[in-house]
Scaffold this active site. Structure first.
Site, PDB file in Angstrom:
ATOM      1  N   ASP A 284      39.980  61.400   2.051  1.00  0.00           N
ATOM      2  CA  ASP A 284      40.356  62.720   2.572  1.00  0.00           C
ATOM      3  C   ASP A 284      41.825  62.734   2.980  1.00  0.00           C
ATOM      4  O   ASP A 284      42.556  61.783   2.759  1.00  0.00           O
ATOM      5  CB  ASP A 284      39.426  63.055   3.742  1.00  0.00           C
ATOM      6  CG  ASP A 284      39.262  64.545   3.965  1.00  0.00           C
ATOM      7  OD1 ASP A 284      39.716  65.342   3.117  1.00  0.00           O
ATOM      8  OD2 ASP A 284      38.658  64.924   4.989  1.00  0.00           O
ATOM      9  N   HIS A 285      42.214  63.817   3.637  1.00  0.00           N
ATOM     10  CA  HIS A 285      43.602  64.128   4.008  1.00  0.00           C
ATOM     11  C   HIS A 285      44.518  62.921   4.157  1.00  0.00           C
ATOM     12  O   HIS A 285      44.365  62.098   5.054  1.00  0.00           O
ATOM     13  CB  HIS A 285      43.612  64.904   5.328  1.00  0.00           C
ATOM     14  CG  HIS A 285      42.956  66.238   5.239  1.00  0.00           C
ATOM     15  ND1 HIS A 285      43.639  67.379   4.888  1.00  0.00           N
ATOM     16  CD2 HIS A 285      41.675  66.613   5.447  1.00  0.00           C
ATOM     17  CE1 HIS A 285      42.809  68.407   4.885  1.00  0.00           C
ATOM     18  NE2 HIS A 285      41.602  67.967   5.213  1.00  0.00           N
TER      19      HIS A 285
ATOM     20  N   HIS B 278      39.282  73.854  10.028  1.00  0.00           N
ATOM     21  CA  HIS B 278      38.413  72.725  10.362  1.00  0.00           C
ATOM     22  C   HIS B 278      37.703  72.999  11.688  1.00  0.00           C
ATOM     23  O   HIS B 278      38.285  73.578  12.605  1.00  0.00           O
ATOM     24  CB  HIS B 278      39.227  71.434  10.511  1.00  0.00           C
ATOM     25  CG  HIS B 278      39.733  70.884   9.210  1.00  0.00           C
ATOM     26  ND1 HIS B 278      41.032  70.488   9.019  1.00  0.00           N
ATOM     27  CD2 HIS B 278      39.097  70.659   8.029  1.00  0.00           C
ATOM     28  CE1 HIS B 278      41.181  70.038   7.787  1.00  0.00           C
ATOM     29  NE2 HIS B 278      40.026  70.135   7.168  1.00  0.00           N
TER      30      HIS B 278
ATOM     31  N   GLU C 221      41.459  68.012  12.544  1.00  0.00           N
ATOM     32  CA  GLU C 221      40.553  67.130  11.814  1.00  0.00           C
ATOM     33  C   GLU C 221      41.125  65.724  11.800  1.00  0.00           C
ATOM     34  O   GLU C 221      42.166  65.461  11.185  1.00  0.00           O
ATOM     35  CB  GLU C 221      40.363  67.623  10.368  1.00  0.00           C
ATOM     36  CG  GLU C 221      39.519  66.731   9.490  1.00  0.00           C
ATOM     37  CD  GLU C 221      38.035  66.825   9.789  1.00  0.00           C
ATOM     38  OE1 GLU C 221      37.258  66.024   9.242  1.00  0.00           O
ATOM     39  OE2 GLU C 221      37.645  67.696  10.581  1.00  0.00           O
TER      40      GLU C 221
ATOM     41  N   ASN D 217      33.949  70.500   1.717  1.00  0.00           N
ATOM     42  CA  ASN D 217      33.950  69.475   2.753  1.00  0.00           C
ATOM     43  C   ASN D 217      33.082  69.893   3.927  1.00  0.00           C
ATOM     44  O   ASN D 217      33.142  71.043   4.380  1.00  0.00           O
ATOM     45  CB  ASN D 217      35.368  69.220   3.256  1.00  0.00           C
ATOM     46  CG  ASN D 217      36.217  68.472   2.256  1.00  0.00           C
ATOM     47  OD1 ASN D 217      35.870  68.350   1.086  1.00  0.00           O
ATOM     48  ND2 ASN D 217      37.351  67.958   2.701  1.00  0.00           N
TER      49      ASN D 217
ATOM     50  N   HIS E 120      37.903  73.486   1.957  1.00  0.00           N
ATOM     51  CA  HIS E 120      38.002  72.678   3.168  1.00  0.00           C
ATOM     52  C   HIS E 120      37.485  73.474   4.366  1.00  0.00           C
ATOM     53  O   HIS E 120      37.495  74.699   4.366  1.00  0.00           O
ATOM     54  CB  HIS E 120      39.455  72.255   3.414  1.00  0.00           C
ATOM     55  CG  HIS E 120      39.860  71.045   2.639  1.00  0.00           C
ATOM     56  ND1 HIS E 120      40.156  69.842   3.225  1.00  0.00           N
ATOM     57  CD2 HIS E 120      39.990  70.847   1.300  1.00  0.00           C
ATOM     58  CE1 HIS E 120      40.467  68.957   2.301  1.00  0.00           C
ATOM     59  NE2 HIS E 120      40.369  69.546   1.117  1.00  0.00           N
TER      60      HIS E 120
END
Length: 434
Positions: A182-183, A300, A255, A362, A340
């Site tokens: 992820d990110h 998020h 997040e 996600n 997301h």
């Protein structure tokens, strides 16, 4: 567990397919490999029966997949898609199948082997693929918070360790898994470099990467720099048959240490022209495989109704604009989009986004709560047995070991998370896909 009459369950033939005399495809020349060549006619028969010729990781571990887990492919999925981690063309085929059949694959952030196994259990119950992903913080936690994370060494080690665990267990559960991270912001690129180095070593031995894909999140950087760095990394990844997910526009909220709670509202909504800039630049890379996490108001976390204003039509408009640039017909969906901040989103927004080409969503906040809720409920239900090692309502000398055994609350957490993921699979139209 698959519940499909068309799935083969030939235990004896499967056991033959995984005979110890059959070497893994990447094994060095040896007496075992000579035996492998002598066994070739048997393997041809097994392939006709629809059984896989020894999954690499199962072979390496000496844990052959049998019965339903040993199938070569699935009745309703492209032939290239198989149980275990999918990479390269199999990954592309799976994502294209999702787009054409209007479902999205849930992507879950994992931080322990327990959370990985929970995802695999949920996917098997849903008869569906799943995306298991690690963040930098989750990777560090997987390695153990006691390890030094200088230069992201612990995060790299944790991600690689998690990847090997996923590879080992995905085949045992008999489900296709996209293994993703992820990110990755600009300051985290050394973490990505370490994982790519691991995939390069794995590719040299197995002809496929360790991970299926990685995400680069340079949404806080100028668009031109975002694109330039993503192109540079995609060139490296394309040589390994890997897919890049790039973020365009900012996902609000917080997040895993990435805090965009005070982001400019305009940055939460991507323009079609920006999506085209990304598509044009990335598709020019030879053997390019990529998805785009275009912002359409995503945030998020879970917030009170009315605080998050999603606009999925941004995705539709982007598909239409890029189709015009590419000379494609009406209804074409040249972009593969990622959603997301899926936790807490309105079901209507989710369904609409999928109709515009979202193939991955996600989910993290909701699964975090579900996991905790299982622990909380277990603690409440068994409170009288969790106050001391000895002594409970059944007697002052009665032991409580079976109640405070860590496996008990952890399993409760897994069960509540599997149930929550079941809802997620349903929301994404990702049920009975096999």
């Amino acid at each position: 567990p698959f519940g499909r009459s068309s799935m083969l369950t030939l235990s004896a033939a499967a056991a033959l397919a995984y005979s110890p005399t059959v070497a893994a495809p990447h094994a060095r020349t040896s007496a075992a490999s000579v035996s492998s060549r002598a066994s070739a006619p048997r393997l041809g028969l097994l392939q006709k029966l629809g059984l896989r010729r020894g999954a690499r990781f199962a072979d390496d571990l000496g844990l052959p997949c049998v019965d339903e887990c040993a199938v070569a492919s699935y009745p309703n999925l492209p032939p290239s898609v198989h149980p275990g981690v999918v990479t390269g063309q199999a990954l592309v085929d799976l994502l294209q199948h999702a787009k054409e059949n209007r479902y999205a694959i849930p992507a879950v952030n994992c931080v322990t082997s327990s959370s990985v196994n929970t995802c695999l259990e949920a996917a098997r119950k849903a008869d569906a693929p799943i995306i298991i992903q690690f963040s930098s913080g989750g990777s560090q936690f997987y390695a153990g918070k006691g390890l030094d994370n200088t230069d992201y060494k612990a995060a790299i080690a944790g991600a690689v360790s998690g990847a090997y665990h996923v590879r080992a267990m995905a085949e045992q559960y008999g489900v296709p898994v996209i293994l993703h991270t992820d990110h990755c912001a600009k300051n985290l690129l050394p973490w990505l470099d370490g994982m790519l180095a691991a995939s390069e070593r794995y590719y040299a031995a197995h002809r496929e990467p360790l991970f299926s894909s990685h995400m680069i999140d340079l949404s806080e950087e100028p668009l031109e720099e975002n694109i330039d760095i993503c192109v540079e990394y995609l060139q490296r990844m394309a040589k390994l048959d890997m897919l890049l997910e790039m973020e365009l526009g900012i996902t609000g909220g917080e997040e895993d240490g990435v805090d965009n709670e005070n982001a400019n509202p305009e940055d939460l909504y991507t323009k079609p022209e920006e999506v085209w800039m990304v598509q044009k630049a990335l598709q020019a890379v030879p053997n390019a495989k990529f998805t785009i996490a275009a912002a359409f108001g995503n945030v998020h976390g879970v917030y009170a109704p009315g605080n998050v204003k999603l606009d999925p039509k941004i995705l539709r408009n982007s598909q239409e604009y890029i189709s015009q640039q590419l000379g494609l017909g009406a209804g074409a969906k040249p972009c593969s989009f990622v959603f997301h901040g899926g936790s807490g989103s309105d079901i209507n927004d989710i369904k609409e986004a999928i109709s515009y080409g979202v193939i991955k969503m996600n989910i993290d906040t909701d699964t975090q709560w579900a996991y905790w809720d299982g622990i909380r409920s277990y603690s409440e239900e068994n409170r009288a047995y969790l106050q001391s090692q000895i002594g409970n309502p059944e007697g002052h000398d009665k032991p409580n070991k079976k109640f405070y055994d860590p496996r008990m609350p952890v399993r409760s957490a897994e069960e509540t998370t599997v149930a929550r993921l079941g809802q997620c699979f349903s929301d994404l139209n990702c049920v009975d896909v096999f």
